[in-house]
Structures are given as C-alpha cells and as structure tokens.
Design a protein around this motif. Structure first.
Motif, PDB file in Angstrom:
ATOM      1  N   GLU A 140       0.572  -1.229   0.000  1.00  0.00           N
ATOM      2  CA  GLU A 140      -0.206   0.220   0.071  1.00  0.00           C
ATOM      3  C   GLU A 140       0.705   1.198   0.122  1.00  0.00           C
ATOM      4  OE1 GLU A 140      -2.585   0.357   3.580  1.00  0.00           O
ATOM      5  OE2 GLU A 140      -0.687  -0.255   4.874  1.00  0.00           O
ATOM      6  N   HIS A 141       2.208   1.010   0.393  1.00  0.00           N
ATOM      7  CA  HIS A 141       2.966   2.289   0.267  1.00  0.00           C
ATOM      8  C   HIS A 141       3.879   2.512  -0.777  1.00  0.00           C
ATOM      9  CE1 HIS A 141       1.677   2.956   4.452  1.00  0.00           C
ATOM     10  NE2 HIS A 141       2.159   1.607   4.819  1.00  0.00           N
ATOM     11  N   ALA A 142       3.442   1.699  -1.741  1.00  0.00           N
ATOM     12  CA  ALA A 142       4.488   1.777  -3.103  1.00  0.00           C
ATOM     13  C   ALA A 142       4.321   3.179  -3.728  1.00  0.00           C
ATOM     14  CB  ALA A 142       3.603   0.594  -4.016  1.00  0.00           C
ATOM     15  N   PRO A 143       5.588   3.518  -4.359  1.00  0.00           N
ATOM     16  CA  PRO A 143       5.777   4.923  -4.616  1.00  0.00           C
ATOM     17  C   PRO A 143       5.209   5.076  -6.048  1.00  0.00           C
ATOM     18  CG  PRO A 143       7.725   3.650  -5.012  1.00  0.00           C
ATOM     19  CD  PRO A 143       6.731   2.613  -4.483  1.00  0.00           C
ATOM     20  N   PHE A 144       4.057   4.584  -6.389  1.00  0.00           N
ATOM     21  CA  PHE A 144       3.141   5.040  -7.593  1.00  0.00           C
ATOM     22  C   PHE A 144       1.753   4.473  -7.502  1.00  0.00           C
ATOM     23  CE2 PHE A 144       5.816   0.979  -8.009  1.00  0.00           C
ATOM     24  CZ  PHE A 144       4.727   0.093  -8.143  1.00  0.00           C
ATOM     25  N   LYS A 145       1.031   5.283  -8.131  1.00  0.00           N
ATOM     26  CA  LYS A 145      -0.507   4.829  -8.094  1.00  0.00           C
ATOM     27  C   LYS A 145      -0.869   4.345  -9.464  1.00  0.00           C
ATOM     28  CE  LYS A 145      -0.738   6.901  -3.906  1.00  0.00           C
ATOM     29  NZ  LYS A 145      -0.924   5.792  -2.831  1.00  0.00           N
ATOM     30  N   PHE A 146      -1.868   3.547  -9.421  1.00  0.00           N
ATOM     31  CA  PHE A 146      -2.588   3.289 -10.720  1.00  0.00           C
ATOM     32  C   PHE A 146      -4.137   2.656 -10.285  1.00  0.00           C
ATOM     33  CE2 PHE A 146      -0.245   0.011  -8.138  1.00  0.00           C
ATOM     34  CZ  PHE A 146      -1.352  -1.189  -8.009  1.00  0.00           C
ATOM     35  N   ASP A 147      -4.780   2.534 -11.478  1.00  0.00           N
ATOM     36  CA  ASP A 147      -6.342   2.125 -11.536  1.00  0.00           C
ATOM     37  C   ASP A 147      -6.653   0.741 -11.474  1.00  0.00           C
ATOM     38  OD1 ASP A 147      -7.218   5.059 -11.604  1.00  0.00           O
ATOM     39  OD2 ASP A 147      -6.068   5.015 -13.588  1.00  0.00           O
ATOM     40  N   GLY A 148      -5.614   0.017 -12.266  1.00  0.00           N
ATOM     41  CA  GLY A 148      -6.122  -1.468 -12.376  1.00  0.00           C
ATOM     42  C   GLY A 148      -4.588  -2.358 -12.358  1.00  0.00           C
ATOM     43  N   GLU A 149      -4.817  -3.506 -12.178  1.00  0.00           N
ATOM     44  CA  GLU A 149      -3.535  -4.419 -12.204  1.00  0.00           C
ATOM     45  C   GLU A 149      -3.632  -5.651 -12.993  1.00  0.00           C
ATOM     46  OE1 GLU A 149      -0.834  -6.187  -8.717  1.00  0.00           O
ATOM     47  OE2 GLU A 149      -2.210  -4.643  -8.206  1.00  0.00           O
ATOM     48  N   PHE A 150      -2.696  -5.952 -13.949  1.00  0.00           N
ATOM     49  CA  PHE A 150      -2.562  -7.406 -14.433  1.00  0.00           C
ATOM     50  C   PHE A 150      -1.427  -8.030 -13.905  1.00  0.00           C
ATOM     51  CE2 PHE A 150      -4.962  -4.663 -17.466  1.00  0.00           C
ATOM     52  CZ  PHE A 150      -6.246  -5.430 -17.664  1.00  0.00           C
ATOM     53  N   THR A 151      -1.182  -9.249 -13.827  1.00  0.00           N
ATOM     54  CA  THR A 151      -0.212 -10.310 -13.847  1.00  0.00           C
ATOM     55  C   THR A 151       0.033 -10.971 -15.210  1.00  0.00           C
ATOM     56  OG1 THR A 151      -0.221 -10.203 -11.512  1.00  0.00           O
ATOM     57  CG2 THR A 151       0.955 -11.950 -12.581  1.00  0.00           C
ATOM     58  N   VAL A 152       1.204 -10.968 -15.741  1.00  0.00           N
ATOM     59  CA  VAL A 152       1.284 -11.669 -17.003  1.00  0.00           C
ATOM     60  C   VAL A 152       2.697 -12.465 -16.882  1.00  0.00           C
ATOM     61  CG1 VAL A 152       1.992 -11.286 -19.365  1.00  0.00           C
ATOM     62  CG2 VAL A 152       0.414  -9.804 -18.404  1.00  0.00           C
ATOM     63  N   THR A 153       2.323 -13.803 -17.054  1.00  0.00           N
ATOM     64  CA  THR A 153       3.736 -14.748 -17.279  1.00  0.00           C
ATOM     65  C   THR A 153       4.035 -15.177 -18.669  1.00  0.00           C
ATOM     66  OG1 THR A 153       2.277 -16.724 -17.064  1.00  0.00           O
ATOM     67  CG2 THR A 153       2.930 -15.591 -15.011  1.00  0.00           C
ATOM     68  N   LEU A 154       4.961 -15.224 -19.082  1.00  0.00           N
ATOM     69  CA  LEU A 154       5.627 -15.724 -20.341  1.00  0.00           C
ATOM     70  C   LEU A 154       6.306 -16.970 -20.023  1.00  0.00           C
ATOM     71  CD1 LEU A 154       7.159 -12.129 -21.604  1.00  0.00           C
ATOM     72  CD2 LEU A 154       4.715 -12.912 -21.788  1.00  0.00           C
ATOM     73  N   SER A 155       6.205 -17.882 -20.916  1.00  0.00           N
ATOM     74  CA  SER A 155       6.767 -19.269 -20.657  1.00  0.00           C
ATOM     75  C   SER A 155       7.094 -19.722 -22.143  1.00  0.00           C
ATOM     76  CB  SER A 155       6.144 -19.777 -19.937  1.00  0.00           C
ATOM     77  OG  SER A 155       4.958 -20.101 -20.335  1.00  0.00           O
ATOM     78  N   ASP A 156       8.202 -20.573 -22.224  1.00  0.00           N
ATOM     79  CA  ASP A 156       8.339 -21.420 -23.315  1.00  0.00           C
ATOM     80  C   ASP A 156       7.659 -22.912 -22.890  1.00  0.00           C
ATOM     81  OD1 ASP A 156      10.150 -22.659 -21.398  1.00  0.00           O
ATOM     82  OD2 ASP A 156      11.899 -21.942 -22.611  1.00  0.00           O
ATOM     83  N   TRP A 157       7.003 -23.613 -23.836  1.00  0.00           N
ATOM     84  CA  TRP A 157       6.453 -24.917 -23.361  1.00  0.00           C
ATOM     85  C   TRP A 157       6.871 -26.226 -24.314  1.00  0.00           C
ATOM     86  CZ3 TRP A 157       3.717 -26.306 -19.487  1.00  0.00           C
ATOM     87  CH2 TRP A 157       2.905 -27.421 -19.747  1.00  0.00           C
ATOM     88  N   TYR A 158       7.069 -27.245 -23.655  1.00  0.00           N
ATOM     89  CA  TYR A 158       7.561 -28.489 -24.379  1.00  0.00           C
ATOM     90  C   TYR A 158       6.314 -29.581 -24.404  1.00  0.00           C
ATOM     91  CZ  TYR A 158      12.304 -26.619 -24.001  1.00  0.00           C
ATOM     92  OH  TYR A 158      13.783 -25.800 -24.126  1.00  0.00           O
ATOM     93  N   HIS A 159       6.104 -30.081 -25.660  1.00  0.00           N
ATOM     94  CA  HIS A 159       5.173 -30.964 -25.706  1.00  0.00           C
ATOM     95  C   HIS A 159       5.482 -32.347 -24.868  1.00  0.00           C
ATOM     96  CE1 HIS A 159       3.038 -28.826 -29.327  1.00  0.00           C
ATOM     97  NE2 HIS A 159       2.799 -28.494 -28.241  1.00  0.00           N
ATOM     98  N   GLU A 160       6.856 -32.603 -24.714  1.00  0.00           N
ATOM     99  CA  GLU A 160       7.239 -33.925 -24.154  1.00  0.00           C
ATOM    100  C   GLU A 160       7.563 -33.674 -22.853  1.00  0.00           C
ATOM    101  OE1 GLU A 160       6.897 -36.607 -25.656  1.00  0.00           O
ATOM    102  OE2 GLU A 160       6.272 -35.612 -27.529  1.00  0.00           O
ATOM    103  N   MET A 161       7.678 -34.890 -21.867  1.00  0.00           N
ATOM    104  CA  MET A 161       7.898 -34.573 -20.497  1.00  0.00           C
ATOM    105  C   MET A 161       9.445 -33.963 -20.390  1.00  0.00           C
ATOM    106  SD  MET A 161       5.339 -35.145 -18.580  1.00  0.00           S
ATOM    107  CE  MET A 161       6.215 -35.590 -16.915  1.00  0.00           C
ATOM    108  N   VAL A 162       9.636 -33.165 -19.585  1.00  0.00           N
ATOM    109  CA  VAL A 162      11.194 -32.753 -19.546  1.00  0.00           C
ATOM    110  C   VAL A 162      11.985 -33.682 -19.043  1.00  0.00           C
ATOM    111  CG1 VAL A 162      12.614 -31.144 -18.362  1.00  0.00           C
ATOM    112  CG2 VAL A 162      10.292 -30.373 -19.265  1.00  0.00           C
TER     113      VAL A 162
END
Length: 615
Positions: A140-162
């Motif tokens: 709540e004490h972050a040094p910036f203000k905003f109206d809305g928030e999103f979390t985005v994850t980026l990932s690579d993906w394999y079709h086979e078990m690692v």
C-alpha cells in the motif's frame, strides 16, 4: 483451499494476516497451445496453478503434499530473502531434502518484501512441466499509483515430459555440443491468443514474469510506451521504455496509461530470442500476439513483426535503472569470487556446464544440514564437498562476484537469498550481446573497465552476455546456504551452479530446522547431518562424496568420444549379427539333415537363386 486468518498487530499500528494455502501436487492433463495434450504438474487437480497474492508483512503458509506418485518435488519462493528461514528456500539438497511421493511439508515464512515474484519446483528439473506460477506481494506504500493491475507470465512450452527430453536428447552422447532442446511453443499466461481488457484514460500496473525453462523474450505493445517502476522486487525511478528483454526468471512491473479511445485493440507482442536456439523448426512460432483490449467487439489484429526482425529490437538496458531508495555503490569488496563459465564434455560423452572447471553435483546431505551439524568446521569449505563448489562468506562482508563467459550463449544468473548491485557488464545490452562472438572472449579486467555507477541497479537475476562478463556486489547479511546458478533449467541440470555458505556461525545460532522437514528426509532415506559425503564421524573425510564424471583424456575430443561410442555400438551390432547369422546356419544345417538325400540338391539350388551370396 485458501484460508485467511487476520492477526492484529497493535504494537505496530497496522494489520497483517496469515495467508494459508493447502497444495496437493498432482498430475493433470492440459493443452495450453492447442497443439498437443500432455501430462502436467497441477495443484489440487487444476492447472494453471493458483496465483499467490499476499500483502507486505503477511505470514505465508503453504501446506504441500506430494501426490505425484512417481517423483519428488519442492517449492522455491523465487526472490524471497528467507531471512532467518533459510530452510524454507525450497532448493532440494541445498536447504532441504526433496519431498518424496506421499509425503508432506509446510512452508511458513514472513514476507517482508514487496513486488513481483514467482514460485516453482526446485527439485531436479520439474518446473518446466508446469510447476510454476506468480507470487505477488502488494504494498500500500508503493511509490506509484494505478487504477488497475494485471499479472502476465511468459513461458516456453514443451510437448514432451522434461525428464524424457533430458535423458534422450540433452544429456546424451548424441548431443555432444550441449544444444538445448527447442521448445514447442511460447505461452502468455499459460495460454495463447488472449486479451487484457482496459478502459480509456486509465493507468494500469502490468507485472511481467518470465517463467520459462530456457528462452528469453522481447516484449512490447504496439502504439504504446510505458514506465518501468520495478525490477525483481526493487522499486525503480519511473523510466520510460517501449521494449523489454525479459530473460528467464526476470520480472518487471510497468505502468501503462491507456489512450482516450475505445475503437482499436493493440497487439501485445512477445518475440522469442531466436539467437538462443540452435535451430528453428518450420512450425515453431517465435513471435506471438495477444491484445490490449479497448473494445472486445472490435478487430484483434495480428502484430506485423517478422521473425527476422527480432534481433533488431532494441530493449531498454536494465543496468541503467536507478532504485528509488538511492542505495549507493557498496564499498570495495572484502571478498571477490571470480568464476568463468565453460561448456565441455566429460568421459561420459555428455556435455556439462562448469564454473571454473567444477560442474555442480548434488551432495549426499543437504548443504544447510551440513552447516548446522559441522560445529566449528562449518567455516571450512571442505566439508561441503568439492563438487558443490562451495564458498564460505563472513558475516556482513561485502562480496563481489565476477562472472566471465567463455561460452557463446547468454546465461541469466540468479542468487538465492539476495538481490545484488549490478555494476559492470560487457558487451552492451540487447543485440550487441553478440558483438564479441567473432573473436575471443573478453574477461573482466579490474584495471580497465567502465566507471561503476554511483547508484547501481539491483535485481536477483542478471544476464551474462555471450563471451562477455558481469560484475555484481552484495552484503553477506543473510546467514544461510544460498545457491548461485544459471536459471536456464537445462544448464542447471548440467551443473552450472555453486553454493555460498553465508555466516555459518550465525546460521547455527539463528536457525532451527522444523521437524516436518527432518521427517521428509527420513522418508527419503537422506541423512540430516554429516558432510557432503554423508560422513558423520569425520567431516573432513570426503572420499565417498558424489563427484562429477572424469575428464576426457588428453588427445580426445567430443567428436572423438562420440565416434568411439558409435564404433563400439557398431562393433556390438556386428557381433550380434554374426551370432544371429551363425545360429541361422546351424538351423539350416539341421533342417538339411531331415531332408532326403534325393531332395537336398534341389533345395540347395533354390536357396542359391533366392539368396545369392553377399560380398
């Protein structure tokens, strides 16, 4: 199930709470790119995994049960300092034992940080199979203000078990160069072709996390710029940018102000760094489009970038970001650790990764447990084993780590338990990373380098350029055992790591390992005291320690080893063929003996015609 218990902290004049999650780690099936259904690691029979959200100062409790049935697991809370709770860090055989199938462990720690983090499995190489998700700490004490928030994850993906890819393709005599397996696709919030709905004239905080196993990605939004306000949990002075390069495990928080319109949707563009790939399959989509959605009924256009343009993107240079707290450059180091990344083959024929000719090999006792049980010898590097590449740090020393790169690939290095000042790097950021590849590696020269910044950027993952170097500093003020490693999971699997044993005497005074953690070790058949060789009688006797394979004898090369292996295989196949044909002749002879003499000549003639002798 998530349960909230609010605890009043009147003495502090504030509210904090305990946030509790019950995790049953199970196999589920998923098809996030629409191309192949496969088995993935889920929680409570669901995938994607739950987003964890807490407020700064909260107590986070996660009761994890391993319901996978066929393999151990753990949870690493990436970016959490775990001050006084080193045993909650989640790195198997570093700070805990891997949790066997059917067993449970509780993670319980106070979150005295803020910003964008993530959690993932840190046992063997299980997180690319889906065991990873965002962890957000609101402030709540972050040094910036905003109206809305999103979390985005980026990932690579394999079709086979690692694990199958690792044994069949990567750590294999058929891959002597150590070429990393190429992903099948790239995901945005564990899916594709999705939208972030926004309203006009609003400011949004967008948290970006690369949870990949391997590939960095460029990120931009057509028609928009944004302000960087956080990297890896460190608030920065708001800095305008239009393109980011987000390596594996790195995080950014950006503020984006929307346009005054509701007619157009704008592509959110992610482009995989193709320079990391040894080849690009025809069906691999490197650039992907999602959307900043002003109007769900309007067109959702595809981005226009060509794959060949990816290396022409110029991302913002993270080393120039200034922390809000204005923490100045730390003083000259009390200890410098100077290591060089090398990729080489050992006598197995496999390609391994090294820091100063040591390829990290797990000890037989978790290194934290060695530190807790070694008494006065805990300050002696030897008890942790040669092949964990241990370095003991004195309490509150300023430590400088210099990482040189003799390899032609980039490496995002992560230090557990700290963020660190990034004070020098060469070559410059982005496409210039590859400027040195036509010549010899350029190593850090303490007598000839660019001036260190007065107020350096801080983060917990920093990219080592190809054939270049970087220099980082931090204060050893967090007693514990912390692993320092490349966060490309293929490289960690091949040994690109070392451990830092920080203030072991203070560690012994402040840390008490929970009983359920010790119970997990007993169930796994792993000792909770002793040196790296599991010797409890003589901590300086390491003769039974786990060790990396031996070096290839002088005169042999990787190609030579592979040629030798194939020669041996060919010889074995030849011997088997001779035996088979020999037995066949015996069988034919026996059959001939049962044929009347008058008919044997005809049979011989027929065999000669149908089966002519082979030269």
């Amino acid at each position: 199930m998530k349960r909230f218990l609010v605890l009043a902290l009147a003495a502090l004049g504030c509210q904090a709470k305990t946030v509790t999650y019950d995790f049953n780690v199970t196999w589920v099936t998923a098809n996030p790119d629409g191309l192949a259904e496969r088995k993935v690691v889920g929680i409570n029979n669901q995938w994607p995994l739950p987003l964890i959200e807490v407020d700064k100062g909260d107590q986070l409790v996660v009761n994890m049960h391993n319901g996978l049935g066929d393999r151990p697991c753990s949870i690493h809370w990436h970016g959490m300092f775990q001050n006084t709770t080193n045993y909650m860090d989640g790195a198997s055989m570093v700070t805990q034992c891997p949790v066997p199938p059917g067993q449970s462990m509780t993670y319980n720690f106070t979150v005295n940080q803020n910003g964008t983090y993530w959690y993932h499995c840190h046992t063997d190489y299980c997180y690319p199979d889906g065991y990873r998700q965002a962890l957000i700490v609101h402030d709540e004490h972050a040094p910036f203000k905003f109206d809305g928030e999103f979390t985005v994850t980026l990932s690579d993906w394999y079709h086979e078990m690692v694990d199958g890819i690792l044994s069949a393709e990567f750590m294999s005599v058929y891959n002597p160069t150590g070429a990393e397996p190429i992903p099948s696709s790239f995901l945005f919030n564990d899916t594709m072709n999705t939208s972030l709905p926004v309203e006009p004239n609003k400011t949004y905080l967008i948290r970006l996390i690369n949870i990949s196993a391997f590939v960095a990605q460029y990120f931009y939004i057509e028609g928009h710029t944004f302000k960087i306000v956080e990297i890896d949990g460190v608030y920065t002075e708001p800095t305008e940018a239009d393109t980011l390069y987000i390596a594996v495990a790195q995080r950014y928080a950006i503020l984006l102000t929307t346009k005054n319109e509701t007619t157009t949707n704008y592509p959110i563009v992610t482009v995989a760094d193709s320079a990391l790939l040894d080849g690009i399959p025809d069906d691999l989509q490197l650039n992907n489009t999602n959307w900043l959605e002003y109007n769900k009924d309007a067109d959702h256009p595809q981005a226009t970038i060509n794959v060949t343009d990816a290396t022409e993107l110029v991302p913002f240079d993270d080393i120039t970001l200034v922390p809000v707290d204005k923490m100045e450059l730390l003083p000259e180091p009390d200890l410098e650790i100077n290591v060089t990344v090398i990729m080489n083959n050992l006598n197995t024929g496999f390609s391994y990764a090294f820091l100063n000719n040591i390829s990290y090999t797990q000890p037989k006792v978790p290194s934290l447990y060695t530190a807790m049980s070694a008494g006065d010898l805990a300050t002696n590097n030897e008890v942790y084993g040669e092949f964990t590449h241990p370095m003991v740090l004195n309490h509150n020393d300023v430590v400088q780590i210099v990482v040189n790169n003799a390899d032609g690939g980039s490496h995002p290095f992560h230090l557990h338990g700290h963020n660190f000042q990034v004070i020098d790097r060469a070559p410059p950021y982005g496409p210039h990373f590859y400027d040195f590849l036509d010549g010899d590696p350029v190593y850090y020269d303490p007598s000839n380098h660019t001036a260190f910044p007065k107020i350096p950027a801080r983060r917990d993952v920093f990219v080592l350029p190809p054939q270049g170097y970087f220099v980082m500093r931090f204060v050893a003020d967090n007693p514990g055992v912390w692993i320092f490693h490349c966060h490309i999971d293929w490289h960690l699997a091949s040994g690109l790591a070392m451990i830092l044993i920080e203030a072991p005497e203070q560690m012994q005074e402040r840390i008490k390992i929970p009983q359920d953690h010790l119970d997990v070790c007993k169930a796994a058949g792993i000792l909770t005291n002793g040196n790296a060789a599991a010797d409890t009688a003589n901590f300086l006797d390491l003769k039974n320690q786990a060790a990396q394979p031996g070096w290839i004898p002088d005169g042999f090369t990787a190609r030579g080893i592979v040629a030798l292996v194939f020669s041996i295989l060919s010889a074995i196949i030849g011997i088997i063929s001779i035996v088979i044909y020999g037995l066949a002749d015996v069988k034919n002879k026996q059959e001939d003996e049962t044929v009347p003499e008058s008919e044997q000549g005809e049979v011989a003639v027929e065999e000669t015609v149908e089966n002519p002798p082979k030269s």
